[in-house]
Design an enzyme around this catalytic site. Structure first.
Site, PDB file in Angstrom:
ATOM      1  N   GLU A   1      -4.183  14.626  -2.610  1.00 29.83           N
ATOM      2  CA  GLU A   1      -4.659  14.589  -1.222  1.00 29.83           C
ATOM      3  C   GLU A   1      -6.090  14.059  -1.210  1.00 29.83           C
ATOM      4  OE1 GLU A   1      -4.104  18.493   0.442  1.00 29.83           O
ATOM      5  OE2 GLU A   1      -1.934  18.416   0.189  1.00 29.83           O
TER       6      GLU A   1
ATOM      7  N   HIS B   1      -2.172  18.134   5.682  1.00 29.31           N
ATOM      8  CA  HIS B   1      -2.483  19.500   5.231  1.00 29.31           C
ATOM      9  C   HIS B   1      -3.181  20.300   6.348  1.00 29.31           C
ATOM     10  CE1 HIS B   1      -3.264  22.015   1.381  1.00 29.31           C
ATOM     11  NE2 HIS B   1      -3.117  22.810   2.424  1.00 29.31           N
TER      12      HIS B   1
HETATM   13  N1  LIG Z   1      -0.132  24.037   4.513  1.00 32.57           N
HETATM   14  C1  LIG Z   1      -1.137  24.877   4.610  1.00 32.57           C
HETATM   15  O1  LIG Z   1      -2.141  24.592   5.258  1.00 32.57           O
HETATM   16  C2  LIG Z   1      -1.061  26.186   3.935  1.00 32.57           C
HETATM   17  C3  LIG Z   1      -0.340  26.350   2.778  1.00 32.57           C
HETATM   18  N2  LIG Z   1      -0.265  27.574   2.180  1.00 32.57           N
HETATM   19  C4  LIG Z   1       0.547  27.692   0.954  1.00 32.57           C
HETATM   20  O2  LIG Z   1       1.631  28.571   1.232  1.00 32.57           O
HETATM   21  C5  LIG Z   1       1.837  29.377   0.097  1.00 32.57           C
HETATM   22  C6  LIG Z   1       2.548  30.651   0.501  1.00 32.57           C
HETATM   23  O3  LIG Z   1       1.675  31.444   1.283  1.00 32.57           O
HETATM   24  P1  LIG Z   1       1.948  32.981   1.565  1.00 32.57           P
HETATM   25  O4  LIG Z   1       3.237  33.170   2.249  1.00 32.57           O
HETATM   26  O5  LIG Z   1       0.734  33.517   2.196  1.00 32.57           O
HETATM   27  O6  LIG Z   1       2.058  33.519   0.075  1.00 32.57           O
HETATM   28  P2  LIG Z   1       2.619  34.925  -0.386  1.00 32.57           P
HETATM   29  O7  LIG Z   1       2.032  35.162  -1.728  1.00 32.57           O
HETATM   30  O8  LIG Z   1       2.467  35.943   0.670  1.00 32.57           O
HETATM   31  O9  LIG Z   1       4.186  34.632  -0.567  1.00 32.57           O
HETATM   32  C7  LIG Z   1       4.700  33.793  -1.561  1.00 32.57           C
HETATM   33  C8  LIG Z   1       6.100  34.287  -1.880  1.00 32.57           C
HETATM   34  O10 LIG Z   1       6.691  33.361  -2.796  1.00 32.57           O
HETATM   35  C9  LIG Z   1       7.436  34.107  -3.730  1.00 32.57           C
HETATM   36  N3  LIG Z   1       7.672  33.297  -4.905  1.00 32.57           N
HETATM   37  C10 LIG Z   1       6.835  33.048  -5.947  1.00 32.57           C
HETATM   38  N4  LIG Z   1       7.435  32.236  -6.837  1.00 32.57           N
HETATM   39  C11 LIG Z   1       8.659  31.956  -6.339  1.00 32.57           C
HETATM   40  C12 LIG Z   1       9.742  31.167  -6.806  1.00 32.57           C
HETATM   41  N5  LIG Z   1       9.679  30.496  -7.958  1.00 32.57           N
HETATM   42  N6  LIG Z   1      10.856  31.129  -6.050  1.00 32.57           N
HETATM   43  C13 LIG Z   1      10.948  31.815  -4.895  1.00 32.57           C
HETATM   44  N7  LIG Z   1       9.951  32.591  -4.402  1.00 32.57           N
HETATM   45  C14 LIG Z   1       8.821  32.639  -5.122  1.00 32.57           C
HETATM   46  C15 LIG Z   1       6.603  35.336  -3.978  1.00 32.57           C
HETATM   47  O11 LIG Z   1       7.376  36.383  -4.540  1.00 32.57           O
HETATM   48  C16 LIG Z   1       6.121  35.652  -2.567  1.00 32.57           C
HETATM   49  O12 LIG Z   1       6.974  36.527  -1.887  1.00 32.57           O
HETATM   50  C17 LIG Z   1       0.417  29.599  -0.451  1.00 32.57           C
HETATM   51  O13 LIG Z   1       0.443  29.905  -1.821  1.00 32.57           O
HETATM   52  C18 LIG Z   1      -0.246  28.283  -0.194  1.00 32.57           C
HETATM   53  O14 LIG Z   1      -0.093  27.469  -1.332  1.00 32.57           O
HETATM   54  C19 LIG Z   1      -0.880  28.654   2.714  1.00 32.57           C
HETATM   55  C20 LIG Z   1      -1.601  28.551   3.863  1.00 32.57           C
HETATM   56  C21 LIG Z   1      -1.802  27.294   4.536  1.00 32.57           C
HETATM   57  O1  LIG Z   2      -6.937  24.772   5.478  1.00 31.37           O
HETATM   58  C1  LIG Z   2      -7.101  24.515   4.295  1.00 31.37           C
HETATM   59  O2  LIG Z   2      -8.020  23.837   3.874  1.00 31.37           O
HETATM   60  C2  LIG Z   2      -6.152  25.026   3.232  1.00 31.37           C
HETATM   61  C3  LIG Z   2      -4.967  25.710   3.784  1.00 31.37           C
HETATM   62  C4  LIG Z   2      -4.141  26.159   2.633  1.00 31.37           C
HETATM   63  O3  LIG Z   2      -3.434  25.380   2.054  1.00 31.37           O
HETATM   64  C5  LIG Z   2      -4.257  27.537   2.164  1.00 31.37           C
HETATM   65  O4  LIG Z   2      -4.773  28.398   2.893  1.00 31.37           O
HETATM   66  O5  LIG Z   2      -3.805  27.798   1.030  1.00 31.37           O
END
Ligand SMILES: NC(=O)C1=CN([C@@H]2O[C@H](COP(=O)(O)OP(=O)(O)OC[C@H]3O[C@@H](n4cnc5c(N)ncnc54)[C@H](O)[C@@H]3O)[C@@H](O)[C@H]2O)C=CC1
Ligand SMILES: O=C(O)CCC(=O)C(=O)O
Length: 472
Positions: free
Chosen positions: A320, A350
């Site tokens: 990115e 993103h």
């Molecule tokens: N696009 C964006 O702007 C954003 C992206 N994210 C991404 O989203 C991801 C998830 O966020 P949350 O739900 O808050 O995380 P979280 O930690 O609450 O949930 C992740 C879940 O994935 C499960 N998991 C781990 N490995 C796995 C696998 N191999 N197969 C199936 N399940 C698996 C875990 O057991 C957990 O329940 C973050 O790690 C981050 O990378 C988060 C916020 C913003």
């Molecule tokens: O907003 C951002 O810069 C990052 C969001 C994201 O991917 C995260 O919270 O993990």
């Protein structure tokens, strides 16, 4: 340049000033005023304590903070109000510039783009703490940071709702081919079609990773009339009428829409690749707002060209750009042109967590955690050090100091530390470990400045030492 060591050891000039600061009445900017206040319903249940003392390990203006990637102004204000020197940049930095800057600072705040690798962190001789103003912490070498006593904080769920709402929108946009229709209209083309455009009611949403975001999304999708199934590596309570399925394959075979909400881990790299696309229903859709590493994009391009999938929404990419601009081209990702040429592919930069609400909440939450850590040594919420808290010192406890000793978790350390602290009155003490790293915090009373200096020097001389701080 002021090193962390200088700040910790060069106490003499600042000690009297800092003590008089801490005895002052100016508590309005204190993070601990809120942090340690019990709910009002507790009034009467516990004895009233005097106002918490604001601990200052240094002249606050000596603390240098670098905030990258447009950290919310609310968070910046919290840090500036402490008197710290804050430099805030809108973008991430190329590695060479990051290395140059990181040598001089005590705190860095980043979002998802800045990579704090071992190479970068090894140049950061003064760094005490990293604030990830986001959920993901995969961009930081957490283990290296822990081994060097650098605590890392994030905001574990303040942007979850924003991501879940974006995914709901994308499910509908994909089902109705809105991206393509909109692009056509922007090019003056009127193309009114209903073939292969669907309602989402009654369709099955498969959520991979049922954590904060996945489970929030589950509730929203059900409210829209979707059936929800999910796959997770741990067994988790289903919300509403959602149903956990035992394997990823099963989820792929049953879902009309597959959405990914897993962290970036070795096990989740290319979690969706050629084999997994083969398991998906013909004409189904894929959404990825987790991390770019989770989907094999060339495999997705093939699945789209063959009609196996009817569309995809991607918010995250293997590479990115560090800043806004015309950078999402084939120099960045070799398959860029191929991806852009496909039908019904929604590409967003993103922005899953990019809402005013989420950024404000994250800014406050992470900045508060940084202030608590800098000023009081409290590690609650740290993702790489043991989580340790001691109740605040109060204004009616003069001549107190808080000793923080981050050390390797080897036998005999506590005995040696307590030999050093033993000449003083240790009011309270706590120690916890996480893997190879341990974190000890002790409040001692009736200590004079010379004694603090002596304690610090003796702790610094222990072979188990990673980092020593004395706050007073
Ligand atoms: N696009 C964006 O702007 C954003 C992206 N994210 C991404 O989203 C991801 C998830 O966020 P949350 O739900 O808050 O995380 P979280 O930690 O609450 O949930 C992740 C879940 O994935 C499960 N998991 C781990 N490995 C796995 C696998 N191999 N197969 C199936 N399940 C698996 C875990 O057991 C957990 O329940 C973050 O790690 C981050 O990378 C988060 C916020 C913003
Ligand atoms: O907003 C951002 O810069 C990052 C969001 C994201 O991917 C995260 O919270 O993990």
């Amino acid at each position: 340049m002021t090193s962390a060591q200088d700040i910790q050891t060069n106490l003499s000039a600042s000690f009297q000033k800092a003590v008089s600061n801490s005895w002052g009445q100016n508590l309005s900017g204190s993070p601990i005023a809120n942090f340690s206040s019990p709910p009002s319903s507790w009034a009467g249940a516990i004895p009233r304590r005097s106002a918490p003392k604001v601990l200052k390990p240094f002249n606050t203006q000596d603390i240098k903070i670098l905030l990258l990637e447009n950290v919310n102004v609310g968070g910046q204000e919290i840090l500036r109000n402490q008197g710290y020197q804050v430099e805030a940049l809108k973008t991430s930095l190329p590695e060479d510039q990051l290395i140059e800057k990181i040598r001089d600072i005590h705190v860095i705040g980043i979002r998802s783009k800045t990579k704090l690798t071992e190479r970068v962190l090894s140049e950061a001789k003064n760094l005490l703490v990293v604030g990830c103003f986001c959920i993901g912490t995969n961009q930081v070498d957490l283990e290296y940071a822990a081994r060097h006593g650098i605590s890392v904080f994030n905001s574990p769920f303040a942007n979850s709702r924003s991501v879940a709402e974006l995914v709901i929108a994308e499910i509908i946009l994909l089902a109705r081919q809105i991206g393509d229709r909109s692009n056509e209209m922007h090019r003056s083309t009127w193309n009114k079609v209903s073939a292969k455009c669907w309602e989402i009611r009654g369709k099955t949403l498969g959520i991979v990773g049922y954590g904060h975001i996945g489970s929030q999304l589950s509730v929203l999708a059900e409210a829209m009339g979707m059936n929800v199934i999910y796959y997770d590596v741990v067994t988790l309570m289903a919300l509403g009428t959602a149903r956990q399925v035992p394997t990823l394959e099963k989820l792929l075979e049953e879902s009309d829409f597959v959405t990914l909400h897993v962290p970036d881990l070795p096990e989740t790299r290319n979690l969706i690749s050629t084999t997994q696309f083969e398991h998906m229903k013909n004409g189904s859709y894929l959404i990825n707002a987790s991390r770019g590493s989770v989907v094999d994009i060339p495999a997705l391009i093939k699945a789209s060209r063959s009609g196996k999938i009817a569309g995809a929404a991607l918010d995250v990419f293997p590479q990115e750009p560090a800043a806004n601009g015309d950078y999402f081209n084939s120099n960045l990702n070799t398959w860029g042109d191929d991806l852009r040429s496909l039908n019904n592919i929604i590409l967003t930069p993103h922005i899953g967590g990019s809402t005013e609400e989420a950024q404000r909440a994250i800014g406050i939450e992470v900045a508060d955690a940084l202030v608590r850590y800098i000023n009081q040594g409290i590690t609650l919420g740290s993702v790489n050090l043991p989580e340790v808290q001691l109740r605040s010192l109060t204004l009616d406890e003069p001549e107190h100091a808080r000793v923080i000793y981050i050390h390797r978790n080897v036998p005999g350390v506590l005995r040696k530390v307590n030999e050093i602290l033993g000449d003083h009155n240790v009011d309270k003490q706590i120690s916890d470990s996480r893997g190879d790293i341990a974190y000890l915090m002790a409040d001692i009373s009736n200590v004079r400045y010379e004694q603090i200096k002596d304690i610090q020097e003796r702790l610094e001389a222990l072979s188990s030492r990673i980092l020593t701080r004395v706050l007073y």
